[in-house]
Motif scaffolding. Structure first.
Motif, PDB file in Angstrom:
ATOM      1  N   ASP A  43      -5.167  10.547  -0.360  1.00 21.69           N
ATOM      2  CA  ASP A  43      -4.947   9.121  -0.612  1.00 21.69           C
ATOM      3  C   ASP A  43      -4.025   9.028  -1.815  1.00 21.69           C
ATOM      4  O   ASP A  43      -4.335   9.572  -2.888  1.00 21.69           O
ATOM      5  CB  ASP A  43      -6.274   8.426  -0.882  1.00 21.69           C
ATOM      6  CG  ASP A  43      -6.170   6.903  -0.822  1.00 21.69           C
ATOM      7  OD1 ASP A  43      -5.055   6.371  -0.954  1.00 21.69           O
ATOM      8  OD2 ASP A  43      -7.208   6.251  -0.654  1.00 21.69           O
ATOM      9  N   GLU A  92      -2.491   7.359   3.460  1.00 20.59           N
ATOM     10  CA  GLU A  92      -3.862   7.840   3.435  1.00 20.59           C
ATOM     11  C   GLU A  92      -4.079   8.680   4.685  1.00 20.59           C
ATOM     12  O   GLU A  92      -3.824   8.233   5.796  1.00 20.59           O
ATOM     13  CB  GLU A  92      -4.843   6.667   3.428  1.00 20.59           C
ATOM     14  CG  GLU A  92      -6.279   7.092   3.304  1.00 20.59           C
ATOM     15  CD  GLU A  92      -7.215   5.909   3.097  1.00 20.59           C
ATOM     16  OE1 GLU A  92      -8.413   6.142   2.942  1.00 20.59           O
ATOM     17  OE2 GLU A  92      -6.732   4.767   3.091  1.00 20.59           O
ATOM     18  N   HIS A 133       0.848  -1.180   0.000  1.00 16.57           N
ATOM     19  CA  HIS A 133       0.000   0.000   0.000  1.00 16.57           C
ATOM     20  C   HIS A 133       0.877   1.221   0.000  1.00 16.57           C
ATOM     21  O   HIS A 133       1.879   1.237   0.676  1.00 16.57           O
ATOM     22  CB  HIS A 133      -0.872   0.028   1.250  1.00 16.57           C
ATOM     23  CG  HIS A 133      -1.857  -1.074   1.253  1.00 16.57           C
ATOM     24  ND1 HIS A 133      -2.897  -1.151   0.361  1.00 16.57           N
ATOM     25  CD2 HIS A 133      -1.941  -2.166   2.030  1.00 16.57           C
ATOM     26  CE1 HIS A 133      -3.572  -2.247   0.607  1.00 16.57           C
ATOM     27  NE2 HIS A 133      -3.020  -2.872   1.610  1.00 16.57           N
ATOM     28  N   TYR A 173       0.847   5.462   0.340  1.00 20.25           N
ATOM     29  CA  TYR A 173       0.126   6.696   0.574  1.00 20.25           C
ATOM     30  C   TYR A 173       1.023   7.871   0.270  1.00 20.25           C
ATOM     31  O   TYR A 173       2.201   7.763   0.424  1.00 20.25           O
ATOM     32  CB  TYR A 173      -0.333   6.793   2.028  1.00 20.25           C
ATOM     33  CG  TYR A 173      -1.112   5.621   2.491  1.00 20.25           C
ATOM     34  CD1 TYR A 173      -2.297   5.273   1.884  1.00 20.25           C
ATOM     35  CD2 TYR A 173      -0.642   4.840   3.521  1.00 20.25           C
ATOM     36  CE1 TYR A 173      -2.998   4.193   2.317  1.00 20.25           C
ATOM     37  CE2 TYR A 173      -1.349   3.765   3.949  1.00 20.25           C
ATOM     38  CZ  TYR A 173      -2.527   3.447   3.346  1.00 20.25           C
ATOM     39  OH  TYR A 173      -3.227   2.379   3.776  1.00 20.25           O
ATOM     40  N   ASN A 205      -1.180   6.352  -3.947  1.00 18.69           N
ATOM     41  CA  ASN A 205      -0.580   5.047  -4.124  1.00 18.69           C
ATOM     42  C   ASN A 205       0.335   5.111  -5.327  1.00 18.69           C
ATOM     43  O   ASN A 205      -0.079   5.559  -6.404  1.00 18.69           O
ATOM     44  CB  ASN A 205      -1.669   3.991  -4.328  1.00 18.69           C
ATOM     45  CG  ASN A 205      -1.103   2.610  -4.494  1.00 18.69           C
ATOM     46  OD1 ASN A 205      -0.607   2.273  -5.562  1.00 18.69           O
ATOM     47  ND2 ASN A 205      -1.181   1.810  -3.456  1.00 18.69           N
ATOM     48  N   ASP A 208       2.859   4.808  -0.244  1.00 17.79           N
ATOM     49  CA  ASP A 208       1.477   4.562   0.115  1.00 17.79           C
ATOM     50  C   ASP A 208       1.137   5.325   1.380  1.00 17.79           C
ATOM     51  O   ASP A 208       1.812   5.163   2.389  1.00 17.79           O
ATOM     52  CB  ASP A 208       1.277   3.060   0.351  1.00 17.79           C
ATOM     53  CG  ASP A 208      -0.178   2.657   0.376  1.00 17.79           C
ATOM     54  OD1 ASP A 208      -1.047   3.537   0.295  1.00 17.79           O
ATOM     55  OD2 ASP A 208      -0.454   1.463   0.482  1.00 17.79           O
TER      56      ASP A 208
END
Length: 198
Positions: free
Chosen positions: A191, A119, A2, A4, A193, A117
């Motif tokens: 967010d 968020e 992941h 953010y 990625n 990654d």
């Protein structure tokens, strides 16, 4: 993995009402984003290292925090470990903040960020100052995070199905696919990625 990504500098909260947090250095802090540590919204997300300059753990951590726009004092549970991604030697950099968790993959050979990654918790969006952005301005925000990219290559659309409008989009550049969401009311990329494609 992941991945953010970054805040717009204009969007840091004034969070003096927060309880002190212990940072990676073990120092208690009572403020999350003091005005004198607000990062520039125009900072690129890539490496500031010269080409072919191998980096160490400290440099990898500094690159990740610069890219994320996170002051060092806000980070805790920091981990920097050697690893491999697509046969590329990397530093896996992870850290947490009150407003989100961050994960970066940074090439040891030259400091290039090949994966990222993060968020931002949406509850923070309502606390952040920020400035509204149009769709075209949001493209410029994304382009500023990816050195060498062009705003013309950013594909973005407006979404509003959940009651809170957002810009969603993607960018392909230099073998990396970026996907993101931006809050139009504040200009925050909340967010992000980034994944290296084979």
């Amino acid at each position: 993995m992941h991945c953010y990504f970054l805040f717009c500098a204009c969007c840091w909260p004034a969070a003096a009402d927060q309880a002190p947090q212990e940072t990676a250095s073990g120092t208690a802090q009572s403020e999350i984003f003091p005005d004198d540590e607000i990062p520039s919204s125009s900072k690129p997300s890539g490496s500031s290292q010269p080409a072919d300059a191998e980096i160490n753990r400290d440099a990898a951590l500094a690159l990740a925090m610069e890219n994320a726009g996170v002051p060092e004092k806000d980070a805790y549970n920091v981990k920097v470990e050697r690893d491999r991604e697509n046969d590329i030697p990397i530093f896996q950099v992870e850290f947490e903040t009150q407003y989100g968790d961050y994960d970066f993959e940074i090439a040891i050979a030259d400091g290039t960020i090949i994966g990222a990654d993060y968020e931002v918790d949406e509850e923070w969006l309502d606390r952040l100052g920020g400035s509204p952005v149009t769709l075209e301005e949001a493209k410029q925000v994304v382009q500023s995070r990816v050195p060498g990219s062009s705003a013309e290559n950013v594909r973005m659309r407006e979404e509003g199905g959940d009651g809170r409008g957002r810009f969603e989009g993607e960018l392909f550049h230099d073998g990396v696919k970026y996907e993101f969401e931006i809050d139009p009311k504040t200009g925050i990329i909340f967010d992000w990625n980034a994944d290296l494609r084979e």
